[in-house]
Design a protein around this motif. Structure first.
Motif, short mmCIF file in Angstrom:
data_model
loop_
_atom_site.label_atom_id
_atom_site.label_comp_id
_atom_site.label_asym_id
_atom_site.label_seq_id
_atom_site.Cartn_x
_atom_site.Cartn_y
_atom_site.Cartn_z
N ALA A 108 6.24 10.29 -1.74
CA ALA A 108 6.49 8.86 -1.55
C ALA A 108 7.44 8.31 -2.61
O ALA A 108 7.57 8.85 -3.71
CB ALA A 108 5.18 8.09 -1.58
N GLN A 154 8.84 7.73 2.67
CA GLN A 154 8.56 9.12 2.29
C GLN A 154 9.69 10.01 2.75
O GLN A 154 10.44 9.66 3.65
CB GLN A 154 7.26 9.60 2.93
CG GLN A 154 6.03 8.95 2.42
CD GLN A 154 4.79 9.59 3.01
OE1 GLN A 154 4.87 10.35 3.96
NE2 GLN A 154 3.65 9.27 2.45
N SER A 157 0.84 -1.19 0.00
CA SER A 157 0.00 0.00 0.00
C SER A 157 0.88 1.25 0.00
O SER A 157 2.02 1.23 0.47
CB SER A 157 -0.93 0.02 1.20
OG SER A 157 -0.22 0.27 2.37
N LYS A 158 0.35 2.34 -0.54
CA LYS A 158 1.13 3.57 -0.65
C LYS A 158 1.53 4.09 0.73
O LYS A 158 2.57 4.72 0.88
CB LYS A 158 0.33 4.62 -1.41
CG LYS A 158 1.14 5.82 -1.76
CD LYS A 158 0.53 6.61 -2.88
CE LYS A 158 1.45 7.73 -3.24
NZ LYS A 158 1.15 8.35 -4.50
N ALA A 159 0.72 3.81 1.73
CA ALA A 159 1.03 4.27 3.09
C ALA A 159 2.28 3.58 3.65
O ALA A 159 2.94 4.11 4.54
CB ALA A 159 -0.15 4.02 4.01
N ASP A 160 2.62 2.41 3.11
CA ASP A 160 3.78 1.66 3.60
C ASP A 160 5.08 2.01 2.87
O ASP A 160 6.14 1.55 3.26
CB ASP A 160 3.52 0.16 3.45
CG ASP A 160 2.41 -0.31 4.36
OD1 ASP A 160 2.14 0.36 5.38
OD2 ASP A 160 1.80 -1.35 4.05
#
Length: 55
Positions: free
Chosen positions: A29, A18, A12-15
């Motif tokens: 990201a 950044q 997932s993009k949150a993982d």
């Protein structure tokens, strides 16, 4: 009987890692095209890269 090759799980993009942009200070990201040069990436976009030269 062998199992068919399974696809790798998506990240997932949150993982993704950044870092803040050097010009606008917004977080951006990791992208696959930056995989080899992630440590050298400083700007979130081409526009911020151009603006950095103006300063």
């Amino acid at each position: 009987m062998s199992r068919p090759a399974s696809r790798p799980k998506r990240v997932s993009k949150a993982d993704l890692p950044q870092k803040p942009c050097a010009v606008c200070n917004r977080p951006f990201a990791w992208r696959k095209k930056w995989a080899r040069v992630w440590d050298d990436v400083k700007y979130c976009s081409e526009r911020c890269r151009r603006d950095a030269r103006k300063r």
